[in-house]
Design a protein around this motif. Structure first.
Motif, short mmCIF file in Angstrom:
data_model
loop_
_atom_site.label_atom_id
_atom_site.label_comp_id
_atom_site.label_asym_id
_atom_site.label_seq_id
_atom_site.Cartn_x
_atom_site.Cartn_y
_atom_site.Cartn_z
N THR A 1 0.85 -1.11 0.05
CA THR A 1 -0.18 -0.12 0.03
C THR A 1 0.91 1.36 -0.04
OG1 THR A 1 -1.86 1.03 1.03
CG2 THR A 1 -0.23 0.14 2.49
N TYR B 1 -0.37 3.99 1.64
CA TYR B 1 -0.81 4.39 2.79
C TYR B 1 0.31 4.08 3.82
CZ TYR B 1 -4.89 5.53 0.30
OH TYR B 1 -5.92 5.85 -0.71
N VAL C 1 -5.40 2.29 7.58
CA VAL C 1 -6.57 3.18 7.67
C VAL C 1 -7.66 2.82 8.37
CG1 VAL C 1 -8.52 3.89 6.03
CG2 VAL C 1 -6.14 3.38 5.20
#
Length: 120
Positions: free
Chosen positions: A63, A65, A69
């Motif tokens: 990912t 990110y 999340v």
């Protein structure tokens, strides 16, 4: 993965020796991770992720990110709650639902009282 580990170190203004010490290893061993010569163990990956406050998935390139999340965490919690709830008898499900409504009402009352105190 090795590029992300190096990039995180550089972005945080650490030297390889700084990170090696934090991970309780030699600078030479750590350098092998950054160069891609050696793949870190899962324990080392977790330690590196914790050090930089990022997810292991980010380190692995799964990912972009850096952090997990929040919706993913909530989804996992909701799945577990639903699984446990569905295992209960209908009578117990009704009881749990009643308790949840009761707790929610209590929370709303406390919230209103606190907001009145902050205003007045």
């Amino acid at each position: 993965m090795h590029k992300r580990i190096r990039d995180l170190r550089e972005a945080n203004n650490y030297r390889q020796i700084d990170i090696a010490e934090k991970l309780n290893m030699s600078q030479q061993q750590y350098q092998k991770y950054e160069s891609g010569i050696v793949t870190p163990s899962i324990n080392i990956l977790v330690s590196i992720a914790d050090l930089y406050n990022v997810s292991v998935d980010f380190l692995l390139g799964r990912t972009n990110y850096k952090k997990v999340v929040q919706s993913e965490i909530m989804s996992a919690k909701n799945s577990r709650l639903t699984e446990y709830y569905n295992r209960l008898s209908l009578e117990d499900q009704d009881f749990i639902m009643g308790k949840m409504v009761e707790l929610h009402r209590e929370h709303e009352i406390k919230k209103k009282k606190n907001s009145k105190r902050n205003i007045g």
